[in-house]
Design a protein around this motif. Structure first.
Motif, mmCIF file in Angstrom:
data_model
loop_
_atom_site.group_PDB
_atom_site.id
_atom_site.type_symbol
_atom_site.label_atom_id
_atom_site.label_comp_id
_atom_site.label_asym_id
_atom_site.label_seq_id
_atom_site.Cartn_x
_atom_site.Cartn_y
_atom_site.Cartn_z
ATOM 1 N N PRO A 163 44.722 1.808 -10.422
ATOM 2 C CA PRO A 163 44.856 1.982 -11.878
ATOM 3 C C PRO A 163 45.077 0.688 -12.644
ATOM 4 C CG PRO A 163 46.826 2.725 -10.741
ATOM 5 C CD PRO A 163 45.818 2.459 -9.676
ATOM 6 N N LEU A 164 45.696 -0.312 -12.016
ATOM 7 C CA LEU A 164 46.000 -1.561 -12.715
ATOM 8 C C LEU A 164 44.791 -2.486 -12.813
ATOM 9 C CD1 LEU A 164 49.522 -2.352 -11.186
ATOM 10 C CD2 LEU A 164 48.974 -1.176 -13.327
ATOM 11 N N LYS A 165 43.813 -2.298 -11.949
ATOM 12 C CA LYS A 165 42.660 -3.196 -11.933
ATOM 13 C C LYS A 165 41.418 -2.576 -12.568
ATOM 14 C CE LYS A 165 44.100 -5.537 -7.671
ATOM 15 N NZ LYS A 165 43.707 -5.907 -6.287
ATOM 16 N N VAL A 166 41.445 -1.267 -12.752
ATOM 17 C CA VAL A 166 40.231 -0.593 -13.168
ATOM 18 C C VAL A 166 39.780 -1.015 -14.562
ATOM 19 C CG1 VAL A 166 41.398 1.406 -14.172
ATOM 20 C CG2 VAL A 166 39.086 1.653 -13.234
ATOM 21 N N LYS A 167 40.723 -1.331 -15.448
ATOM 22 C CA LYS A 167 40.341 -1.739 -16.804
ATOM 23 C C LYS A 167 39.603 -3.061 -16.807
ATOM 24 C CE LYS A 167 43.803 0.828 -19.444
ATOM 25 N NZ LYS A 167 44.869 0.753 -20.455
ATOM 26 N N ARG A 168 39.937 -3.910 -15.824
ATOM 27 C CA ARG A 168 39.211 -5.178 -15.713
ATOM 28 C C ARG A 168 37.889 -5.013 -14.977
ATOM 29 N NH1 ARG A 168 43.636 -9.086 -13.148
ATOM 30 N NH2 ARG A 168 43.987 -7.166 -11.954
ATOM 31 N N LEU A 169 37.830 -4.027 -14.083
ATOM 32 C CA LEU A 169 36.615 -3.814 -13.307
ATOM 33 C C LEU A 169 35.555 -3.059 -14.097
ATOM 34 C CD1 LEU A 169 38.171 -2.799 -9.859
ATOM 35 C CD2 LEU A 169 37.056 -4.962 -10.429
ATOM 36 N N ILE A 170 35.964 -2.011 -14.787
ATOM 37 C CA ILE A 170 35.010 -1.162 -15.510
ATOM 38 C C ILE A 170 35.329 -1.193 -16.995
ATOM 39 C CG2 ILE A 170 34.048 1.161 -15.729
ATOM 40 C CD1 ILE A 170 34.729 1.671 -12.868
ATOM 41 N N ARG A 171 34.607 -2.035 -17.698
ATOM 42 C CA ARG A 171 34.730 -2.143 -19.152
ATOM 43 C C ARG A 171 33.504 -1.501 -19.803
ATOM 44 N NH1 ARG A 171 35.497 -8.500 -19.397
ATOM 45 N NH2 ARG A 171 33.941 -8.261 -17.734
ATOM 46 N N PRO A 172 33.538 -1.286 -21.111
ATOM 47 C CA PRO A 172 32.391 -0.651 -21.779
ATOM 48 C C PRO A 172 31.067 -1.358 -21.503
ATOM 49 C CG PRO A 172 34.269 -0.686 -23.243
ATOM 50 C CD PRO A 172 34.685 -1.465 -22.033
ATOM 51 N N ARG A 173 31.094 -2.693 -21.518
ATOM 52 C CA ARG A 173 29.850 -3.418 -21.277
ATOM 53 C C ARG A 173 29.349 -3.198 -19.848
ATOM 54 N NH1 ARG A 173 29.762 -9.649 -22.903
ATOM 55 N NH2 ARG A 173 30.184 -8.593 -24.889
ATOM 56 N N VAL A 174 30.266 -3.179 -18.888
ATOM 57 C CA VAL A 174 29.898 -2.950 -17.487
ATOM 58 C C VAL A 174 29.299 -1.551 -17.324
ATOM 59 C CG1 VAL A 174 30.784 -2.729 -15.137
ATOM 60 C CG2 VAL A 174 31.619 -4.570 -16.619
ATOM 61 N N THR A 175 29.921 -0.564 -17.968
ATOM 62 C CA THR A 175 29.413 0.806 -17.877
ATOM 63 C C THR A 175 28.026 0.921 -18.494
ATOM 64 O OG1 THR A 175 31.668 1.675 -17.992
ATOM 65 C CG2 THR A 175 29.884 3.206 -18.484
ATOM 66 N N PHE A 176 27.813 0.263 -19.630
ATOM 67 C CA PHE A 176 26.509 0.292 -20.286
ATOM 68 C C PHE A 176 25.439 -0.314 -19.386
ATOM 69 C CE2 PHE A 176 23.279 -1.627 -23.070
ATOM 70 C CZ PHE A 176 22.870 -0.511 -23.784
ATOM 71 N N VAL A 177 25.736 -1.452 -18.776
ATOM 72 C CA VAL A 177 24.786 -2.095 -17.859
ATOM 73 C C VAL A 177 24.533 -1.207 -16.651
ATOM 74 C CG1 VAL A 177 24.425 -4.078 -16.327
ATOM 75 C CG2 VAL A 177 25.380 -4.433 -18.607
ATOM 76 N N ALA A 178 25.586 -0.565 -16.152
ATOM 77 C CA ALA A 178 25.430 0.328 -14.999
ATOM 78 C C ALA A 178 24.500 1.494 -15.327
ATOM 79 C CB ALA A 178 26.794 0.848 -14.557
ATOM 80 N N MET A 179 24.608 2.038 -16.536
ATOM 81 C CA MET A 179 23.725 3.135 -16.929
ATOM 82 C C MET A 179 22.266 2.664 -16.980
ATOM 83 S SD MET A 179 25.617 5.807 -17.263
ATOM 84 C CE MET A 179 26.574 5.115 -15.893
ATOM 85 N N LEU A 180 22.046 1.461 -17.503
ATOM 86 C CA LEU A 180 20.683 0.930 -17.565
ATOM 87 C C LEU A 180 20.107 0.719 -16.164
ATOM 88 C CD1 LEU A 180 20.901 -1.716 -20.453
ATOM 89 C CD2 LEU A 180 19.941 0.591 -20.533
#
Length: 382
Positions: A163-180
């Protein structure tokens, strides 16, 4: 999606376009197969059974698809109003858009098959053309939905495990790139279908018109390429995505249970050491119960989303395995009628899943429920 053309069809018109028949759905049966095998296949599913089952499934499919189109339109509208500051909103929006597109593609395929059944004369062979313009895209986009669901499950699993690292690992920009990336790797290969099949203009001497049709490219490279990409994108990737969803969901539920048990034990120990007064004890118990209920809601939400996907996808996985095990159980094999009916029935799981998701969001997400109620004017806007 459902028809097989041959090079001979480039000059020979299809009966469905020339004459009225009692059983138009099985006009595309492959008569080049051995007659004894065709007799066996017809014995498993007769012409009348094939027509009745397929017609009923098409109308049922369209009814569910209408619900999916409406439900996912509302989902996209609500998530847009909520904004995309939360990574989960981005992935859920992508999921809703894919579910909406799947419903539209299935609607187009249903329409084309009904036009074939009722012998509607159009400037294109409706059932054959739907294979390249709807069926192929639907099959690959289903993989996209599966992998987006897998990503959502993985993201939520990380929220519990780290839980403490997830905000740094998965940010909105990362999620957007992952969807693409998911869309690029799972949906775009659907256009490889044009390596194996192509559009042609076919002259129909009975109607004295030229119609658009499809024929297979029977080169050695095209046939081998089709076998490889169907195995990769039609078997390996769907089963892998299904496995990821199952594993992540199990890990998530187990970890949430552990956290809930740990918090309950810590609270109980503190209560015994401090020996609070009666009113304080009541207050602590209420807080404890509140924590437990909150975690239970999260568990139910995650399990509900994953369970709907798993249940709707199990028939597809079984059909994929049967396609690998039985050589003639495919679109162009002897048992193509059984394959078509099975494919249509298993495909019902996707629009059902896409329609039900909005109910889960509404019941278990307060922000979604609030925006949705304002959107449909159930609540007054302040």
């Amino acid at each position: 999606m459902y028809l097989h053309a041959t090079e001979k069809d480039n000059t020979t018109p299809y009966p469905a376009l020339d004459q009225m028949t009692d059983n138009p759905f099985h006009l595309w049966d492959d008569h080049s197969k051995d007659s004894s095998m065709l007799t066996l296949a017809s014995g498993i599913l007769s012409d009348e059974q094939f027509d009745i089952i397929l017609l009923f499934t098409i109308f049922t499919s369209q009814l569910i698809n209408n619900c999916a189109i409406i439900a996912n339109s509302f989902c996209v509208a609500v998530f847009v109003k909520l904004g995309f500051s939360e990574p989960s909103n981005i992935s859920l929006t992508a999921l809703a858009i894919c579910d909406f597109t799947l419903a539209v593609l299935q609607t187009w395929t249903n329409l084309c098959l009904l036009l074939t059944y009722y012998n509607v004369r159009l400037p294109f062979h409706s059932a054959n053309v739907s294979f390249l313009t709807g069926g192929a895209q639907w099959a690959f986009l289903r993989n996209t939905v599966a992998w987006i669901t897998a990503f959502i499950s993985f993201e939520r699993c990380l929220c519990i495990l780290v839980p403490l690292k997830v905000k740094r690992l998965i940010r909105p920009r990362v999620t957007f790139v992952a969807m693409l990336i998911i869309i690029l790797l799972t949906f775009c290969p659907s256009y490889f279908t044009f390596i194996r099949y192509k559009f042609v203009w076919v002259f129909n001497p009975y109607l004295n018109v030229t119609i658009l049709n499809t024929i297979p490219v029977n080169s050695e490279f095209a046939i081998m390429f089709e076998k490889v990409y169907i195995f990769i994108f039609g078997v390996i990737l769907p089963l892998l995505a299904f496995s990821v969803v199952v594993i992540c969901t199990v890990l998530l539920v187990v970890q949430l249970r552990k956290i809930s048990s740990w918090r309950m034990s810590v609270t109980s120990t503190k209560n015994q050491l401090i020996q609070p007064k009666e009113n304080v004890t009541g207050s602590s118990s209420a807080a404890e119960a509140s924590i437990s209920q909150k975690e239970e809601r999260l568990v139910r939400k995650v399990v509900a989303i994953a369970a709907i996907f798993i249940v709707s996808y199990i028939p597809t996985c079984i059909m994929l395995l049967c396609n690998v095990v039985f050589d003639e159980f495919n679109l162009f094999g002897v048992y193509r009628r059984l394959y078509i009916v099975s494919g249509y029935i298993t495909s019902l799981g996707q629009p059902i899943s896409g329609s039900v998701n909005i109910l889960i969001y509404y019941k278990m997400a307060a922000k979604f429920r609030s925006v949705f109620r304002r959107l449909v004017r159930l609540d007054r806007q302040e």
